[in-house]
Motif scaffolding. Structure first.
Motif, mmCIF file in Angstrom:
data_model
loop_
_atom_site.group_PDB
_atom_site.id
_atom_site.type_symbol
_atom_site.label_atom_id
_atom_site.label_comp_id
_atom_site.label_asym_id
_atom_site.label_seq_id
_atom_site.Cartn_x
_atom_site.Cartn_y
_atom_site.Cartn_z
ATOM 1 N N GLN A 107 1.055 -1.736 -0.670
ATOM 2 C CA GLN A 107 0.474 -0.285 -0.307
ATOM 3 C C GLN A 107 0.702 1.539 -0.047
ATOM 4 O OE1 GLN A 107 -3.303 1.243 2.865
ATOM 5 N NE2 GLN A 107 -3.974 -0.480 2.102
ATOM 6 N N ILE A 145 -13.669 1.324 5.055
ATOM 7 C CA ILE A 145 -12.937 1.927 4.124
ATOM 8 C C ILE A 145 -11.606 2.777 4.591
ATOM 9 C CG2 ILE A 145 -12.597 3.985 2.774
ATOM 10 C CD1 ILE A 145 -15.482 3.270 2.714
ATOM 11 N N ARG A 146 -11.528 2.686 6.121
ATOM 12 C CA ARG A 146 -10.805 3.524 6.751
ATOM 13 C C ARG A 146 -9.980 2.219 7.212
ATOM 14 N NH1 ARG A 146 -11.746 8.834 9.892
ATOM 15 N NH2 ARG A 146 -9.991 8.384 10.852
ATOM 16 N N LEU A 149 -7.377 1.602 4.238
ATOM 17 C CA LEU A 149 -6.363 2.283 3.974
ATOM 18 C C LEU A 149 -5.644 3.313 4.851
ATOM 19 C CD1 LEU A 149 -8.653 4.679 1.235
ATOM 20 C CD2 LEU A 149 -7.121 2.396 0.825
ATOM 21 N N GLY A 150 -5.919 2.271 6.112
ATOM 22 C CA GLY A 150 -4.620 1.994 7.014
ATOM 23 C C GLY A 150 -4.384 3.999 7.424
ATOM 24 N N PHE A 151 -5.756 4.394 7.844
ATOM 25 C CA PHE A 151 -6.508 5.561 8.952
ATOM 26 C C PHE A 151 -6.786 5.146 10.274
ATOM 27 C CE2 PHE A 151 -8.999 7.932 5.292
ATOM 28 C CZ PHE A 151 -8.311 7.689 4.651
ATOM 29 N N MET B 1 -1.775 3.733 4.454
ATOM 30 C CA MET B 1 -1.656 5.631 3.931
ATOM 31 C C MET B 1 -1.798 5.865 5.745
ATOM 32 S SD MET B 1 -3.804 6.434 0.699
ATOM 33 C CE MET B 1 -3.659 5.209 -0.067
ATOM 34 N N GLU B 2 -1.612 6.812 5.818
ATOM 35 C CA GLU B 2 -1.734 7.865 7.238
ATOM 36 C C GLU B 2 -3.005 8.225 7.160
ATOM 37 O OE1 GLU B 2 -0.420 6.265 9.981
ATOM 38 O OE2 GLU B 2 0.587 5.088 8.788
ATOM 39 N N ASP B 3 -3.521 9.045 8.013
ATOM 40 C CA ASP B 3 -4.275 10.312 8.085
ATOM 41 C C ASP B 3 -4.139 11.548 7.907
ATOM 42 O OD1 ASP B 3 -6.949 11.181 10.048
ATOM 43 O OD2 ASP B 3 -6.676 10.720 8.018
ATOM 44 N N GLU B 6 -3.101 11.311 3.992
ATOM 45 C CA GLU B 6 -3.698 11.020 2.973
ATOM 46 C C GLU B 6 -4.510 12.358 2.618
ATOM 47 O OE1 GLU B 6 -7.989 12.130 3.784
ATOM 48 O OE2 GLU B 6 -6.960 11.692 5.514
ATOM 49 N N CYS B 29 -17.922 6.369 1.050
ATOM 50 C CA CYS B 29 -16.843 7.392 1.326
ATOM 51 C C CYS B 29 -17.078 8.947 1.693
ATOM 52 C CB CYS B 29 -15.611 7.398 -0.103
ATOM 53 S SG CYS B 29 -15.215 6.092 -0.241
ATOM 54 N N VAL B 32 -16.271 9.154 5.479
ATOM 55 C CA VAL B 32 -14.722 8.945 6.026
ATOM 56 C C VAL B 32 -14.543 9.889 6.881
ATOM 57 C CG1 VAL B 32 -13.092 7.787 5.345
ATOM 58 C CG2 VAL B 32 -15.061 6.456 4.448
ATOM 59 N N TRP B 36 -12.744 14.408 2.122
ATOM 60 C CA TRP B 36 -13.411 13.846 1.460
ATOM 61 C C TRP B 36 -15.053 13.652 1.544
ATOM 62 C CZ3 TRP B 36 -12.711 7.566 0.657
ATOM 63 C CH2 TRP B 36 -11.276 7.698 0.708
#
Lengths: 174, 546
Positions: A107, A145-146, A149-151, B1-3, B6, B29, B32, B36
């Protein structure tokens, strides 16, 4: 593609350009491949990047740039044919196989590719990575989703806000 | 992906991802994170999914029928994309205590629902609703219209347009007997309608009536102190103003003390009560008349219809390109159309204007004909029936300051395939592709009616009928249910059969039966109001949730 006056690429050997990554690694690549990047195309048309000069790319590290160039080299012949109208089905299937393999990556690399494809304006690569991310999150809930994507996990306030906005599009979740 | 990384993904790259998502993931989304959501909203990425640009059915209020807003549509197995089934429709709204609740208006996917004392704005597709604050005035003096354009803004407005003042008749009003005693009683009141006077700023020297306005207003502030029993009395007075008065109204012919009689109509300026979902309150908005007055109140007023006359309704409104067109009638019948121009200018209070356009039919024809104002493929349409079967359709042409009605269709339905639809129903008793969505408590019955779920009515090809002659003694009362909002098709009801009539090709499609199962089909009843419904799946009623 019309060669610039200073260019020497139309006779025999293809013209080469040099790209320099953010960590100062030099990549020598055919001008046709590098020109898939809208950003680089103008510079290259102006005769830049040849000889010892090189085009510096301060936003792209060497790992990412090598990945990007792998894509460009593979796709350059088809792009030179003007979107490959006369490409054979075999060629197209091969490209498709390559693309699928290409984005089957970690990723963090995918993220770097998104940024690089955007900065370098490589249309095909932009579509490819966008499609990959879309496939990763398709059909998932906001929380999924979070996580995908690693949120970081949402704070209680963020969670409440997410729930509230879920209601707004209730129809979409049925 | 970190916030934090992102958030660094450029908008264009994110939009590229979002553009490849199905609507439900896109909606996910949107939840999220803030960034976004802002991007999806700013670029309107959900709009194409939210506004499917499709007609889903028709909401119908029947005269003297307890359940308002029956939905006539092709049934669907899914509620997605704004297709509604049974009790999902309006059943989630709080139970109403009033008997006069109905669907009042529809605009681009939102419904205005309610009665003389309460109003709701409802989005049936998302099942969201909002109750408006108490009405600012006696609602029986107004008709309420909704203005909403989700392609421009998720905010909506509700307009209370005053009726043309009707001639004084003996109306029962609540009067306070004694300020100290707090007792109220019904009085046979021949005073002018005060709320009308408040809302239409006449240039009149009738100071007497103005004085009366102020006292009435004072009284109305105390309405909160009503006891429950007197509230009930008042409700009856508002709802049935002529129940007791009708016997005496016929003898009420004198003009001499009618204070409105010689006033200019429409007035040089009018003040309209508007509810804005931005401010969440009712406010007054003044509009200056553009163009000449039509005449006096007396000229435009029609007294031939008793108050009790219930329908079909002739006061529809159309919201089209920033203007609200209200079919404006004295009592229930009149020949003018209001334009309240520049809706979005009005939001900023710049140059609010209104003007009056005569409908293409004269007053006399207006009295006897059945007319309908609606929106279709090319804008604002006006249709009228005369001699039972002659359907004429005009379109409003507003080019270069020259506003005029252009006659588009002049159709004799007596020689049309319409009769085939009636024969089809009479002789074979078949059900159409559309059904009237009634209370689904006895769902077995409904299941029998709908053997298979349909997904989409094909407005071009389904159930097209061939021509059949009208039988000699055959007769049908034809009522216009509405225009197809995107095609030149009218929806008709003939003898409780729903029919789609293609104006350009004369094609007739049989839709289905239109009588509620437990409805008494006596001649004085029928459809009161009908609203073609186009779903809007955008959420939020400007952010208010139930």
């Amino acid at each position: 593609m019309a060669a610039p006056e200073s260019g020497d690429g139309n006779n025999g050997a293809a013209r080469m350009v040099t790209l320099i990554s953010s960590d100062n690694t030099r990549f020598e690549v055919e001008a046709a491949a590098a020109s898939l990047s809208q950003t680089l195309q103008l510079t290259i048309l102006d005769g830049g990047g040849g000889g010892g000069d090189g085009i510096p790319l301060p936003n792209v590290d060497s790992a990412t740039l090598s990945k990007v160039l792998e894509y460009c080299i593979k796709h350059a012949p088809a792009a030179a044919n003007g979107g490959a109208p006369n490409a054979t089905a075999v060629d197209r299937a091969e490209l498709e196989r390559f693309d699928n393999e290409f984005v089957n990556i970690d990723q963090s690399v995918l993220y770097s590719l998104i940024m690089a494809a955007h900065n370098l304006e490589i249309e095909g690569l932009q579509s490819l990575v966008a499609k990959k991310v879309a496939d990763m999150i398709k059909g998932k809930s906001p929380m999924e989703i979070r996580r995908t994507l690693g949120f970081p996990d949402p704070t209680p306030e963020e969670q409440a806000e997410m729930n509230a906005h879920m209601l707004e599009y209730g129809w979409a979740y049925e | 992906m970190e916030d934090d990384t992102e958030t660094a993904v450029p908008d264009d790259a994110l939009a590229g991802i979002f553009g490849r998502l199905p609507p439900h993931t896109l909606a996910a989304c949107r939840c999220v994170c803030k960034a976004w959501r802002a991007l999806i909203d700013a670029r309107g990425l959900l709009l194409p999914h939210a506004l499917p640009h499709a007609l889903r059915g028709i909401f119908i209020n029947y005269i003297d029928y307890p359940r308002p807003g029956l939905f006539f549509a092709r049934p669907s197995a899914s509620t997605r994309h704004g297709i509604i089934n049974g009790n999902d429709l309006l059943g989630y709204l709080p139970a109403s205590t009033s008997s006069d609740i109905s669907v009042l208006d529809h605009c681009n996917g939102l419904l205005l629902y309610g009665g003389a004392r309460e109003l709701y704005v409802v989005n049936p597709a998302t099942r969201q609703w909002e109750r408006l604050p108490p009405l600012p005035a006696d609602a029986s003096e107004y008709l309420a219209y909704l203005v909403f354009d989700p392609a421009v803004s998720l905010h909506y407005e509700v307009f209370l347009i005053p009726r043309v003042p009707h001639k004084k008749s003996r109306r029962f009003r609540l009067k306070k007997k004694d300020k100290k005693s707090r007792r109220w009683y019904l009085k046979d009141d021949t005073a002018p309608a005060t709320s009308f006077n408040r809302s239409w700023c006449f240039s009149t020297d009738n100071s007497a009536s103005c004085a009366e306005v102020s006292t009435e207003m004072e009284h109305s502030e105390e309405q909160a102190k009503f006891s429950p029993s007197s509230l009930q009395v008042m409700e009856e007075a508002v709802l049935y103003p002529t129940r007791q008065a009708s016997s005496s109204s016929s003898s009420w012919e004198g003009h001499f003390d009618d204070p409105y009689r010689l006033m200019e109509w429409p007035p040089p300026s009018c003040t309209v009560q508007v509810f804005s979902s931005v401010t969440k309150r009712w406010e007054q908005r003044s509009f200056v008349r553009e163009g000449e007055a039509v005449g006096t109140v007396e000229d435009v007023r029609l007294d031939s219809f008793p108050w009790m006359y219930l329908g079909p309704r002739r006061r529809y409104a159309v919201y089209w390109r920033g203007a609200l067109y209200v079919h404006c009638q004295a009592m229930h019948e009149y020949f003018c159309t209001f334009i309240i121009a520049n809706y979005f200018c009005r939001l900023s209070m710049i140059n609010p204007k209104y003007k009056v356009i005569a409908t293409p039919i004269g007053i006399e024809e207006g009295k006897s004909g059945r007319s309908y104002l609606g929106k279709s493929e090319n804008g604002v349409y006006f249709a009228t029936f005369c001699d039972y079967y002659l359907l004429r359709v005009w379109i409003l042409n507003e080019s270069c300051d020259n506003t005029k009605w252009v006659l588009m269709h002049d159709i004799d339905l007596e020689s049309s395939a319409l009769w085939a639809a009636l024969h089809l129903n009479n002789h074979r008793k078949i059900d159409g592709p559309w059904i009237l969505d009634e209370d689904n408590n006895d769902s077995d019955d409904v299941n029998n009616v709908v053997p298979t779920p349909y997904f989409e009515w094909d407005s071009d090809d389904d159930n097209v009928l061939g021509y059949e002659d009208k039988d000699e003694y055959e007769h049908a009362y034809i009522y216009l249910l509405g225009f197809h909002p995107y095609k030149e098709v009218v929806f008709l009801m003939a003898s409780y059969i729903g029919i789609a009539y293609h104006l350009n090709s004369s094609k007739v499609q049989y839709l289905g039966k239109l009588y509620p199962r437990d409805y008494d089909l006596s001649s004085v009843r029928g459809v009161h109001e009908s609203f073609p419904y186009t779903p809007c799946l955008l959420g939020g009623l400007s952010g208010i949730r139930q």
